[in-house]
Design an enzyme around this catalytic site. Structure first.
Site, PDB file in Angstrom:
ATOM      1  N   HIS A 236      -1.521  -9.391   0.739  1.00  0.00           N
ATOM      2  CA  HIS A 236      -0.966  -8.999  -0.182  1.00  0.00           C
ATOM      3  C   HIS A 236      -0.550  -7.231   0.367  1.00  0.00           C
ATOM      4  O   HIS A 236       0.248  -6.860   0.454  1.00  0.00           O
ATOM      5  CB  HIS A 236      -1.878  -8.129  -1.597  1.00  0.00           C
TER       6      HIS A 236
ATOM      7  N   SER B 104      -8.672  -9.753  -6.706  1.00  0.00           N
ATOM      8  CA  SER B 104      -8.557 -10.650  -5.736  1.00  0.00           C
ATOM      9  C   SER B 104      -9.572 -10.844  -4.927  1.00  0.00           C
ATOM     10  O   SER B 104     -11.352  -9.929  -4.591  1.00  0.00           O
ATOM     11  CB  SER B 104      -7.840 -10.186  -4.850  1.00  0.00           C
TER      12      SER B 104
END
Lengths: 459, 459, 459, 459
Positions: A378, A305
């Site tokens: 997340h 990410s």
């Protein structure tokens, strides 16, 4: 076998929508349309006439709206905001009744009496063939000018409420996107990719066609040809630490049967008109399920990410006061030539690692949540912060946003529920011990490939 | 061509549902479940945990509910009614705010604060694979005992509200049902036919396979294998006046290209759990559109409809006072042997025709609407009462309910909007002049085959 | 509706093929394979063992062949040509029997006794999943070396015979290719376009996505993902006279409902392994049928065709003796700068027009057929030569092959049968009178837009 | 995903066929048709005209044939047999050339010159939409009268040759038939079931809907709505010994995940016009593969098969001379009341068991193959005779044909190849030792449930 029967159902939907789109451009007269015209049609739709004619007036209304000049749309929304609320008299009676006897029945009545007529309007507009698509587009128009008039937020709330009901995850369909997918869908994948740009059709093919790459998207039966959100996945041996290697055109192929790790390296929302309707959490979990079914050997689901807010935070007043040494390094960083020498790189690394740990583990927004939006997503889904990857993204964007730092979030199905609750209720950022150590300045194991020793929660 | 892509979407839905159904029976332990268990799961689902685990808890909750003994379901609904309303404190604050400044923003806030938590619960339950089907089934359970506890009506209102949103006509799919339709669907057509019973597979085939017969149903993408409503259509030369002829096994086939008339002779709702969600109006209009596209020669769309309330009304106190002659004839009618002689038939006919006209044109329910439910449906859709058919249905049910009388409602696309508004706003029953004359006792042209001279409205 | 059932059939085929392709690369050992290995497998397949194991040995044989080095393939084909013919003894007996009594039964026996065992071998190889595709590929291998060994022509004849049976037009499926077609198919359209190159995906989109453009392809159920032949069509007001205008990126769109003319401007075969199996005639006629059904206003079906052999013929000894003036012009033509001045263009035009008419109407190959291969194809299909278009193709290829000349062939459904018979039986080239006049030197109306006055046959 | 594209292919085929069928009845004039008319069309089709018009003449020819009176069909076939053979002069030249130089090229030429023009005719007829179906039907017409004219066998040989090529197993599609299959297909399953009659739709459902039952059929892309052959399968714990128990309406369901045995208890060919084209072997093997993929626990694939020729053989002169005791028992058997007492049953059993073993292991047809046709089929496929089941079928048909005896054939994938070769080359009937012992009169273990000790081959 009866699936075939049902598979025909959507064909019907798709055709209905397409016929409509085909016909629309010719069927409509070229005379100009005013906000008053559209509002008159809205009135008819809410009245009995709308009942009788089925979807015809709905279709006409949406077509007329589509032909409104931009300025007229604002006028239209203004009337929608002010005059398509609930019936004021009925609502006031319901309020009084509730005050006299605030029981369930009175509350229920209050709820239904306070429903803005806009909602029923939108439901009736949705009866038109292709109506859902047009309503999502109408909200895009609204969002452009939402800040200009305070009451527009009321309309937007109604849109979000309805769309959350209509786009309930139970109605979404997960589709594997590959090289056999229709070009009109693939074209949108290229266009909507928001994290790591897809440059052309060859680039696209490298992401969806090889056996060790996957792409999945959510679709809604009423939104033909339109992905709602998609995720790109790489199947790898181990958790990757940089994106350029992962996407290199000349990388070695991984045999999917042997891969142990599924890497979610890009998630993109496609529909601006559906912002505020959340799909990502469900998408990731459904894809995990799908991959486990197909490839039982997979035992690690991680992301690679970006850290979009790091540099901004660093240069803002929000970052903690820093030493002169650190300041010097950060000055160096701004010069952009630090990448050219290993010594400068190492110096920068030593200065930035603890800051990154600080950024993830300690820094909070005004609402007390992590500063980084990707982290919020997340961690809110129950993932844990697994690793900070030094120079994980050497692209100009990566260097600009996060000095090249990327992170892995780990989705451990056994733990996501507990992680999620800890995050939600106590604000805990669940992180691997290696990340935690970094915070303390102990960076030895940080950027190595060794698997971290276990999760450590940090408040 | 890209339809194929979309046709796959529903295959996915269908498979997801089916896998679920397959798996469920084995995956679940046999231990008994209590209302408290299910409520605990509901609580978890509404809490953060539900967010994190995606559809898993939703699925468990629905499975647990399905295993609840009947008595426990009542307990479950009681808690649902009483404790899953809105947050009382927040609602009261919103009420006060509205009283201070009753503007759009306050009304909007009132609306969202008064939403029962049940609705969010149902939306989250719907995330489970197969969730929609289970929620519709849950409402069936509720309806069985809805009268036992006053607050159950609140739950039901929430179901109806959500289902009206989810089953918006824009999301429904019209399917032609024929002899190539999967047997599991056809089996349901046999079972759900509510007007003229389908006796067996041969009888079914006679209704859907010949070229001059059609059947159409609405489906929803999330309710696999389940028609919502269907209509049976006969293509004929002229408007038919009796059902036995229309359904005779040995009737002559009509060439569909030559037929001028489409007769909707049976409409059946399939899902008890969706009562209060209205599909019929849209179904008829979409089928009319579909038929016109396929068979441009069709120029008359009529029903051949039962008159379910006539005899009941006649024998109630609601019918107007009648002469001694009429009384005698009605006595005769009750004897059941009047069908055996032409003279008695004629006598009965002369007595009943004006009463039937009275029943349709004058008689009103307490709400001021037509007494006959089928009349309310078609007139409300904008149809006009076209003809009263003497001995249109000689079946025991037909004789019992309406002395064999059937009627045709005509859907004239040019007029349905005006008809609908006249009916809705002024209570006018739009009827052909022949029906109207009947009311005045002039019955000469009534049961002839001549087409009526035009519509006459009667208040 | 039951189409859905059948649509599933091909899904099965496609999956079977794809699973196979996936699996093959891993399932096979890496050891080298010899022609003898493959021939042994062929023997087993033709023996009883092949019967028992279904498709397994067939699959192994094809996999083994695919791994043969190129040289070994030649050895393999040599044995195939020499030792997989008919059973010589049986054949000789059948010959003798026929000589004694040359009746139908003896001829039939002769036929079946003379069938090379290769054909049964190919039929059995075809039982393998993906077998058809591999056999088509095997023929491609054969064609590469077909000239090297005389007997290879025997194998090729067997391939052509079988493929003509298997790819019977009755088994082909016409598909509309558009922007919703899967990318893996579209990629092949780009690759196989043989007439007017498709440069990239944007170029492709301009050819298949606009409403006034169509593309159709034939597919065979057993050849997954592989178009056999495709045609590109433009819908226009009138018969076009040049290709650059037709394909210009900035051309005006034609409303398909208003177009009167369908222009077939490119037909490409895709499968080298199916050369000698003719699809083009059927493709054009089926597309004409399809277009007429969809767009009843279309009343003219023409091609815009290249003239690939003109310049070659002109510079060969086959062209008729020419005057000194003509010679001078042709010299000019070779200089390549004639396009730059109107005068030179006009001079060239005057010289070349009669030659082009001569080329089409008079010039014959050794077999007595037109020299131009495209002309042979369309005239053989029953089209007539409608117009010769001066500077119809200004691309380098067009100038090189035909000095820029293009032609229109007209498919007049009323006449194609008669045209075809005249062409086949009498060698007549049916051409419009304007083309014919050109031959006589009367070129006034030739390159105008006026529609020609009617067909004139020329022997 | 691209499967969806291909799934559309067959939809197209199906629609084409269906439109055709719809249209045919009206499009054709009602005037009578003669054999000469049809033959004239055949001539046109073989001439150039057929080339030009694509599929139109083919369609007309088939339509005209369908309207021929029965007697005219015979005339038609007579001309077809006599005048649509090969070109006699060309054939004779090819024969002479072969005699001079009997090499591969000459043999090849002989083969192609001897092809009856009928075959090209059939290939061209197949170009018509729906042509394949009509050709299969044409052969049914031929078979009815095939014995009346010797040369008809020549036509039939051509049909069989072409159909074997067209219906190559590589072109067939296996479909799972279940309760979600279209009714028009299921209707044919009911009609074509040839082994254990399906009485009605409820009976059908019991065979295809429960989780422990399966049905699979082969389809061909060009034969819409028509199964070619199907097999019914039961999933059981152990190898079953009687059919009534297997099909009992009140039997206990087996959990498919736990079943170890798949029982093929009925295989039925559907298309009389395809007799001589063999599908059964491939069907069984493909279903075995399919089942193993889906249910990896299955480890035994057996049949439960009838013994259709046993009683006939027993009462013929072909059975071996029998003792007086046996004769008495057989007399008893004929009385039909032996089932009523255990003693009589036992007596009959003792007499018949050795005869059954004799029947399977020793008795041979004139061609030296097993007498029983079902045995020939399964043994030819490589199965072994595993068990003889006393009173396996107590139905009237079962008692009449085989005194109630049924057998199990075992498909052991490891052995089928060897079994097949032994059977084909040496005539060996591979049988379990228990069957073999029975032959010797050692019947102790025969009808027990114990698994037999292993295969024993018997010549």
């Amino acid at each position: 076998m009866s699936n075939a029967f049902f598979s025909d159902l959507l064909t019907s939907i798709a055709e209905r929508g397409r016929n409509l789109l085909d016909g629309r451009s010719w069927s409509f007269s070229e005379a100009s349309v005013t906000a008053a015209d559209v509002l008159a049609l809205c009135g008819a739709l809410l009245s009995g006439r709308g009942e009788a004619t089925g979807a015809v007036i709905a279709r006409e209304t949406l077509d007329a709206f589509a032909r409104l000049p931009e300025a007229a749309r604002k006028s239209f929304f203004e009337v929608l905001a002010r005059e398509f609320g609930p019936d004021q008299a009925q609502l006031e009676r319901a309020v009084e009744a509730f005050r006299l006897a605030p029981d369930g029945a009175a509350a229920s009545r209050l709820h239904y009496m306070s429903e803005p007529r806009r909602q029923e309007l939108f439901r009736r507009l949705n009866r038109a063939p292709g109506g859902t698509k047009d309503l999502v587009a109408m909200r895009v128009d609204l969002l452009k000018i939402c800040n200009e008039v305070a009451e527009f937020a009321l309309i937007d709330a109604d849109f979000v409420h309805l769309f959350n009901s209509w786009f309930n995850p139970g109605f979404l369909v997960l589709r594997h996107i590959d090289w056999g997918t229709p070009a009109n869908i693939l074209e949108k994948i290229i266009r909507y990719e928001a994290v790591h740009q897809i440059h052309d059709w060859d680039d696209l093919r490298r992401r969806i066609d090889p056996k060790d790459r996957r792409c999945y998207a959510f679709f809604h039966p009423a939104l033909i040809d339109e992905p709602l959100i998609f995720v790109e996945v790489a199947l790898t041996a181990a958790m990757p630490d940089n994106i350029q290697g992962l996407l290199a055109a000349d990388r070695a192929l991984e045999h999917p049967e042997k891969a142990r790790t599924a890497v979610f390296y890009s998630i993109s929302n496609c529909q601006q008109g559906l912002s505020g309707v959340s799909f990502g959490n469900f998408l990731i979990k459904q894809v995990v399920e799908e991959l486990r079914r197909e490839l039982p050997h997979l035992d690690q689901f991680v992301t690679l990410s970006p850290v979009p807010g790091f540099m901004k935070w660093l240069s803002s007043g929000d970052a903690p006061p820093i030493s002169r040494l650190e300041q010097a390094l950060r000055d160096l960083l701004m010069t952009d030539d630090w990448l050219e020498s290993p010594e400068k790189q190492e110096a920068v690394r030593r200065a930035l690692e603890p800051m990154a740990a600080e950024y993830f583990l300690k820094a909070k927004s005004q609402k007390g949540r992590p500063v980084d939006p990707v982290a919020r997503f997340h961690l809110g889904n129950g993932a844990r912060l697994e690793r900070i990857n030094w120079l994980g993204d050497r692209s100009p964007k990566g260097l600009r946003e996060s000095a090249g730092i990327m992170v892995n979030y780990l989705y451990d199905l056994e733990e996501i529920e507990a992680n999620h609750e800890a995050f939600l209720n106590k604000g805990e950022v669940v992180a691997a011990s290696a990340v935690k150590k970094l915070l303390r300045g102990d960076t030895r194991s940080m950027f190595s490939r060794q698997s971290p020793s276990g999760p450590v929660a940090t408040t």
